[in-house]
Write a protein that holds these residues in place. Structure first.
Motif, PDB file in Angstrom:
ATOM      1  N   ASN A   1      47.300  47.776  51.774  1.00 43.21           N
ATOM      2  CA  ASN A   1      47.913  48.989  51.239  1.00 43.21           C
ATOM      3  C   ASN A   1      49.097  48.667  50.329  1.00 43.21           C
ATOM      4  O   ASN A   1      50.177  49.233  50.453  1.00 43.21           O
ATOM      5  CB  ASN A   1      48.351  49.922  52.371  1.00 43.21           C
ATOM      6  CG  ASN A   1      48.823  51.280  51.852  1.00 43.21           C
ATOM      7  OD1 ASN A   1      48.405  51.713  50.786  1.00 43.21           O
ATOM      8  ND2 ASN A   1      49.707  51.921  52.595  1.00 43.21           N
ATOM      9  N   THR A   2      48.875  47.747  49.422  1.00 38.28           N
ATOM     10  CA  THR A   2      49.932  47.412  48.483  1.00 38.28           C
ATOM     11  C   THR A   2      49.339  47.177  47.104  1.00 38.28           C
ATOM     12  O   THR A   2      48.118  47.090  46.940  1.00 38.28           O
ATOM     13  CB  THR A   2      50.716  46.173  48.952  1.00 38.28           C
ATOM     14  OG1 THR A   2      51.871  46.006  48.149  1.00 38.28           O
ATOM     15  CG2 THR A   2      49.868  44.907  48.836  1.00 38.28           C
ATOM     16  N   ASP A   3      50.201  47.072  46.134  1.00 35.28           N
ATOM     17  CA  ASP A   3      49.777  46.870  44.743  1.00 35.28           C
ATOM     18  C   ASP A   3      50.596  45.713  44.191  1.00 35.28           C
ATOM     19  O   ASP A   3      51.830  45.738  44.233  1.00 35.28           O
ATOM     20  CB  ASP A   3      50.033  48.142  43.926  1.00 35.28           C
ATOM     21  CG  ASP A   3      49.618  47.978  42.472  1.00 35.28           C
ATOM     22  OD1 ASP A   3      48.429  47.769  42.218  1.00 35.28           O
ATOM     23  OD2 ASP A   3      50.503  48.051  41.594  1.00 35.28           O
ATOM     24  N   SER A   4      49.932  44.679  43.701  1.00 33.82           N
ATOM     25  CA  SER A   4      50.656  43.505  43.224  1.00 33.82           C
ATOM     26  C   SER A   4      50.209  43.123  41.818  1.00 33.82           C
ATOM     27  O   SER A   4      49.077  43.395  41.405  1.00 33.82           O
ATOM     28  CB  SER A   4      50.445  42.314  44.171  1.00 33.82           C
ATOM     29  OG  SER A   4      49.088  41.922  44.188  1.00 33.82           O
ATOM     30  N   VAL A   5      51.124  42.485  41.090  1.00 33.88           N
ATOM     31  CA  VAL A   5      50.872  42.021  39.727  1.00 33.88           C
ATOM     32  C   VAL A   5      51.386  40.586  39.634  1.00 33.88           C
ATOM     33  O   VAL A   5      52.504  40.298  40.073  1.00 33.88           O
ATOM     34  CB  VAL A   5      51.597  42.894  38.676  1.00 33.88           C
ATOM     35  CG1 VAL A   5      51.334  42.363  37.274  1.00 33.88           C
ATOM     36  CG2 VAL A   5      51.165  44.349  38.791  1.00 33.88           C
ATOM     37  N   ASN A   6      50.581  39.685  39.069  1.00 34.46           N
ATOM     38  CA  ASN A   6      51.018  38.306  38.878  1.00 34.46           C
ATOM     39  C   ASN A   6      51.700  38.151  37.528  1.00 34.46           C
ATOM     40  O   ASN A   6      51.266  38.731  36.530  1.00 34.46           O
ATOM     41  CB  ASN A   6      49.828  37.346  38.973  1.00 34.46           C
ATOM     42  CG  ASN A   6      50.249  35.888  38.933  1.00 34.46           C
ATOM     43  OD1 ASN A   6      50.381  35.307  37.869  1.00 34.46           O
ATOM     44  ND2 ASN A   6      50.474  35.314  40.101  1.00 34.46           N
ATOM     45  N   GLY A   7      52.773  37.368  37.498  1.00 31.90           N
ATOM     46  CA  GLY A   7      53.579  37.221  36.284  1.00 31.90           C
ATOM     47  C   GLY A   7      52.843  36.604  35.115  1.00 31.90           C
ATOM     48  O   GLY A   7      53.265  36.756  33.964  1.00 31.90           O
ATOM     49  N   ALA A   8      51.744  35.877  35.364  1.00 35.22           N
ATOM     50  CA  ALA A   8      51.001  35.232  34.283  1.00 35.22           C
ATOM     51  C   ALA A   8      49.891  36.114  33.723  1.00 35.22           C
ATOM     52  O   ALA A   8      49.219  35.723  32.766  1.00 35.22           O
ATOM     53  CB  ALA A   8      50.410  33.911  34.780  1.00 35.22           C
ATOM     54  N   ASP A   9      49.714  37.299  34.281  1.00 34.12           N
ATOM     55  CA  ASP A   9      48.629  38.181  33.857  1.00 34.12           C
ATOM     56  C   ASP A   9      49.017  38.905  32.570  1.00 34.12           C
ATOM     57  O   ASP A   9      49.755  39.887  32.585  1.00 34.12           O
ATOM     58  CB  ASP A   9      48.317  39.182  34.963  1.00 34.12           C
ATOM     59  CG  ASP A   9      47.070  40.013  34.664  1.00 34.12           C
ATOM     60  OD1 ASP A   9      46.520  39.877  33.550  1.00 34.12           O
ATOM     61  OD2 ASP A   9      46.643  40.781  35.545  1.00 34.12           O
ATOM     62  N   THR A  10      48.508  38.408  31.443  1.00 34.88           N
ATOM     63  CA  THR A  10      48.833  39.010  30.142  1.00 34.88           C
ATOM     64  C   THR A  10      47.820  40.081  29.732  1.00 34.88           C
ATOM     65  O   THR A  10      47.995  40.745  28.714  1.00 34.88           O
ATOM     66  CB  THR A  10      48.868  37.924  29.047  1.00 34.88           C
ATOM     67  OG1 THR A  10      47.588  37.270  28.987  1.00 34.88           O
ATOM     68  CG2 THR A  10      49.953  36.898  29.345  1.00 34.88           C
TER      69      THR A  10
END
Length: 556
Positions: free
Chosen positions: A535-544
């Protein structure tokens, strides 16, 4: 010897310029001191004249260096003078620092706060109405930046602004006004004792020790975006966040579909947009994408070899930020920036706190029990949120962390205020879950176990019916903290599950769905690197390639 012969011995010397006036006027052989020649035919005064020339050059160089140093010092002091500072914390919450890892390193936690203040002309021009001038600001953006102890990974954790939490008693450091403990949405904390109260609220909720805070307002966001030279963002459809028949307000953001750079006011509009993304939770995702993109941009720029750009960035940063007083110098802010800049982008994880709808108000949310607790545990124990690292000892991808566990019970323990036999303890049965019914008689079982351990006044509380994922021990005021910890220790409940709450009148054991059998709390498996809670939402810093979807009413 002719004068031309003398120059021929040292072509680099021009006698007309290098000789003293009396030397030029004195005839050869007159016997005046310094006017004769040495045995080799050279002038006897040449070494002294050279020394005089060198002294003159050194004096000029010293003046230049001193002037440059003075100018540099004055500019450094000018930048320091730009920085506004405030008290680190102003509330009652007490969190303990994570213990050092095997190399003696500790994590670094910084709370980033975005204020909606309209108390300056620049801020008012960028958002809000004039009737809000002078009103206490709200902390509309709240994000914890966690740098791992080894500085090889980082995370950015957001709490939605409309999250209802327990807010500790806070004292305004400027006015001295005391605000009692309450439960309210978290963005009100800024008006209850400044950024220090927001920090204390985070510590109370998460148990994570927060080293510093940084706050930025509307005008600051615009200045920083301009100094960086724009930040790249992406939308999948044309977006226009404007007032509609069903929804007032809007940020004014208007972009065509695709990837593009945004500058100045557009950057602020992006960060403030909510309706066009569909929810406040998606606004947090858009903010994460923006910050990840900004970090990638700064990493790519040779800003430290471009004096003009560096000065622009330094001016914008020091004028835009208000910081906790212990980091209120240019050098300390620079050092913090360098630590974050050293983290690889694929080791930066942005995440929003797991949350569920607030039963008391559908417009608000509350932390999602065990899922939120797992996230806080990972931060306290310095467990990476990504799987892209390698453990130095095992060499296995993301399988372990060399950080020691969070501060232990002995270090965080407080002395009980009364003897266990005289302490009233209530026990609640909250073992019901989404898939299983509550365990009958569970509160009575634990109450009896406490009685056997000396808590003769332990009793079952049947006045409250609830269900929680994880067992907690709650207490109403700071003077009972030691007693609550002692009760937890008697049952084997970790100290991290002891929490102050305005919803109880005495020490209360709330038995959650994680403890359905036995009288000793079961050992919990430690989270591993990259094992994010549900139940979370994550984004990776390298995802352009990540883009925001636009809610249908705001497409054009």
């Amino acid at each position: 010897m002719a004068q031309s012969d003398v120059r021929g011995q040292d072509p680099s010397v021009d006698d007309t310029l290098s000789l003293a006036p009396q030397d030029r006027k004195t005839p050869e052989g007159s016997g005046r001191r310094g006017g004769g020649r040495g045995k080799n035919g050279s002038r006897a005064g040449r070494p002294r004249r050279r020394r005089r020339a060198l002294r003159w050059s050194a004096t000029v160089l010293a003046v230049v260096i001193t002037g440059a140093a003075t100018a540099g010092f004055l500019y450094y002091e000018h930048l320091n003078g730009n920085i506004r500072k405030g008290q680190r914390e102003s509330g009652d919450a007490e969190a303990q620092k994570t213990a050092p890892n095997a190399d003696g390193q500790t994590p670094l936690n910084i709370l980033l706060i975005g204020s909606d203040s309209r108390n300056s002309a620049a801020d008012l021009k960028l958002g809000g109405s004039r009737d809000q001038v002078g009103s206490p600001p709200l902390a509309d953006v709240q994000m914890l930046i966690h740098l791992s102890a080894d500085r090889k990974s980082a995370s950015m954790v957001s709490i939605p602004r409309d999250t209802r939490v327990d807010i500790p008693k806070c004292t305004d450091p400027d006015s001295g006004k005391v605000y009692p403990a309450t439960d309210d949405i978290i963005n009100t904390t800024l008006a209850r004792g400044g950024a220090g109260c927001t920090l204390s609220t985070w510590e109370k909720l998460t148990g994570v020790y927060i080293d510093h805070w940084m706050m930025i307002d509307f005008a600051g966001v615009v200045n920083m975006a301009d100094a960086i030279g724009g930040v790249q963002v992406c939308v999948r459809q044309n977006v226009w966040d404007h007032p509609t028949a069903a929804q007032r307000g809007g940020s004014g953001l208007k972009l065509r579909a695709g990837t593009q750079k945004i500058y100045k006011e557009q950057a602020l509009q992006w960060l403030r947009t909510r309706h066009a993304w569909g929810s406040d939770l998606m606004r947090a995702r858009a903010q994460h994408m923006y910050l990840n993109s900004m970090i990638r941009t700064l990493k790519q720029q040779n800003v430290f070899t471009d004096t003009g750009r560096l000065m622009d960035l330094a001016e914008a940063a020091t004028k835009s930020l208000q910081v906790s007083e212990e980091i209120g110098t240019v050098k300390k802010l620079y050092d913090l920036g360098m630590q974050l800049k050293s983290v690889p982008t694929n080791r930066i994880t942005s995440i929003t706190m797991p949350n569920v709808e607030d039963a008391r108000n559908r417009e608000h949310v509350v932390p999602d029990g065990a899922n939120a607790d797992k996230l806080w545990e990972m931060l306290r124990d310095d467990v990476p949120l990504d799987k892209n690292g390698k453990d130095d000892k095992s060499g296995k991808d993301g399988k372990a962390s060399d950080a020691k566990p969070a501060a232990n019970t002995d270090k965080t323990a407080k002395a009980p205020s009364t003897d266990p036999s005289r302490l009233g303890v209530l026990v609640q049965n909250a073992t019901q879950s989404t898939t299983e019914a509550a365990v009958p008689g569970r509160a009575q079982t634990i109450s009896q176990a406490l009685g056997e351990k000396g808590y003769g006044r332990a009793a079952v509380d049947t006045t409250v019916t609830q269900s929680v994922d994880r067992t907690v021990v709650q207490y109403p005021s700071a003077d009972l903290a030691g007693d609550a910890q002692a009760v937890a220790k008697a049952l084997g409940i970790p100290v991290s599950s002891v929490k102050q709450s305005t919803g109880v009148s005495g020490v209360t054991v709330v038995i959650g769905a994680d403890w359905r059998t036995g009288t000793s709390y079961p050992a919990q498996a430690k989270p591993r690197a990259g094992e994010l809670p549900q139940n979370t939402d994550s984004v990776n810093g390298a995802d352009t390639g990540d883009c925001m979807d636009v809610y249908k009413p705001y497409q054009w």
